[in-house]
Design an enzyme around this catalytic site. Structure first.
Site, short mmCIF file in Angstrom:
data_model
loop_
_atom_site.label_atom_id
_atom_site.label_comp_id
_atom_site.label_asym_id
_atom_site.label_seq_id
_atom_site.Cartn_x
_atom_site.Cartn_y
_atom_site.Cartn_z
CG HIS A 1 -1.33 1.38 1.67
ND1 HIS A 1 -0.64 2.11 2.62
CD2 HIS A 1 -2.35 2.15 1.26
CE1 HIS A 1 -1.25 3.28 2.78
NE2 HIS A 1 -2.29 3.33 1.97
CG HIS B 1 12.51 -1.23 6.23
ND1 HIS B 1 11.86 -0.25 6.94
CD2 HIS B 1 11.73 -2.34 6.32
CE1 HIS B 1 10.74 -0.73 7.45
NE2 HIS B 1 10.64 -2.01 7.09
#
Length: 321
Positions: A124, A163
């Protein structure tokens, strides 16, 4: 009289400037939607996005794009919206009660991707701008957004690369930005009734106006532009991984967590519904298939157990590298 005229002129200049800035943000968001849709369709290789433009009676509208039943993506929705209203919905003013009752403009791109292969994570992302106005006062603006990753079968390489891309997107804006927004993401995408996070996090920020407008807008662009850098390589690595009915059923079960969060906690969903947005566009974030199972517990020592025991924990994934 002269002082009042100067004040009115200053407010008019400020409002005109904000209007021009909104136009710049709108142009960027439409191009971002185009770019993401083209890239995802290319990665899928079979299906394409249908486009649906809509108008909102209270003001504004949007452009929804949905890819369904692709080779890679079971459903992918990428929405652009630019809506206006006479009063900020409660979900938008919850953190800023002093703005309740103001008229508003809100524009952004929001996407949710539900892959077919259980080894490809759901993802998302959204980036958005709010402007709240009140007669006789200068407009108040703020940015929000971020992205997160929801794996069904964990993979350290994917978590670290995800990340790393998020950190790189923040790097030019201060060394404290990624750690702060990574922590905010971990805390926001959390299901209290399950005592577990929705996924392995990423970035989340809201009410951003601590820098000047141009810097905040540049940060929005850095986050928006980095999404494909973060997500597409993961899709490419995992989309051809072999799987069976066990993995598929576990994926459908874990999708239930996604539904629970979006319908109970997600501020974007609540804003869309409270602002009389287009329901089809708001709920395109739901997965096409999902299942719930009563009191499910993964077998000890399995990859299914590893998901919650290892991956769905607050971790410094960059330190894991």
């Amino acid at each position: 009289m002269l002082a009042a005229t100067r004040i009115m002129r200053r407010r008019l200049v400020f409002k005109t400037k904000v209007s021009m800035q909104i136009d710049q943000v709108r142009s960027y968001l439409l191009a971002l939607q185009d770019n993401i849709c083209e890239s995802l369709a290319e990665e899928d290789g079979q299906a394409s996005f249908i486009s649906d433009e809509w108008k909102r009676p209270e003001g504004g509208g949007g452009r929804s794009r949905v890819l369904a039943e692709g080779a890679v993506f079971e459903r992918a929705g990428v929405n652009f919206s630019h809506v206006k209203g006479a009063e900020l919905p409660a979900s938008a003013s919850a953190a800023r009660p002093e703005l309740a009752g103001r008229s508003f403009e809100a524009l952004g791109v929001s996407l949710v991707i539900h892959p077919r292969n259980p080894y490809v994570p759901t993802s998302h992302a959204n980036v958005r701008l709010f402007v709240a106005e009140k007669d006789g006062e200068e407009p108040v603006w703020w940015f929000g957004g971020g992205y997160d990753l929801t794996p069904y079968y964990g993979n350290r390489e994917d978590c670290i690369s995800w990340h790393a891309a998020a950190s790189a997107a923040c790097e030019a804006f201060g060394e404290d930005v990624y750690p702060r927004y990574k922590t905010w993401c971990d805390e926001y995408f959390y299901l209290p009734h399950r005592s577990e996070p929705r996924g392995i996090g990423g970035l989340f920020y809201d009410d951003l106006n601590c820098w000047d407008f141009d810097t905040c807008f540049a940060f929005m662009q850095s986050v928006g532009d980095s999404f494909l850098t973060a997500y597409r390589p993961i899709v490419a690595r995992r989309k051809n991984t072999a799987y069976g009915e066990r993995e598929r059923q576990f994926q459908l079960y874990r999708r239930g967590r996604y539904v629970e969060f979006n319908l109970v906690y997600d501020r974007g969903t609540l804003f869309g519904l409270q602002s009389n947005g287009r329901t089809e566009a708001i709920l395109m974030s739901m997965p096409p298939l999902v299942r719930w199972e009563y009191d499910y517990h993964a077998e000890s020592g399995t990859a299914e157990e590893e998901l919650t025991q290892y991956y769905l924990q607050s971790r410094d994934w960059l330190a894991e590298a």
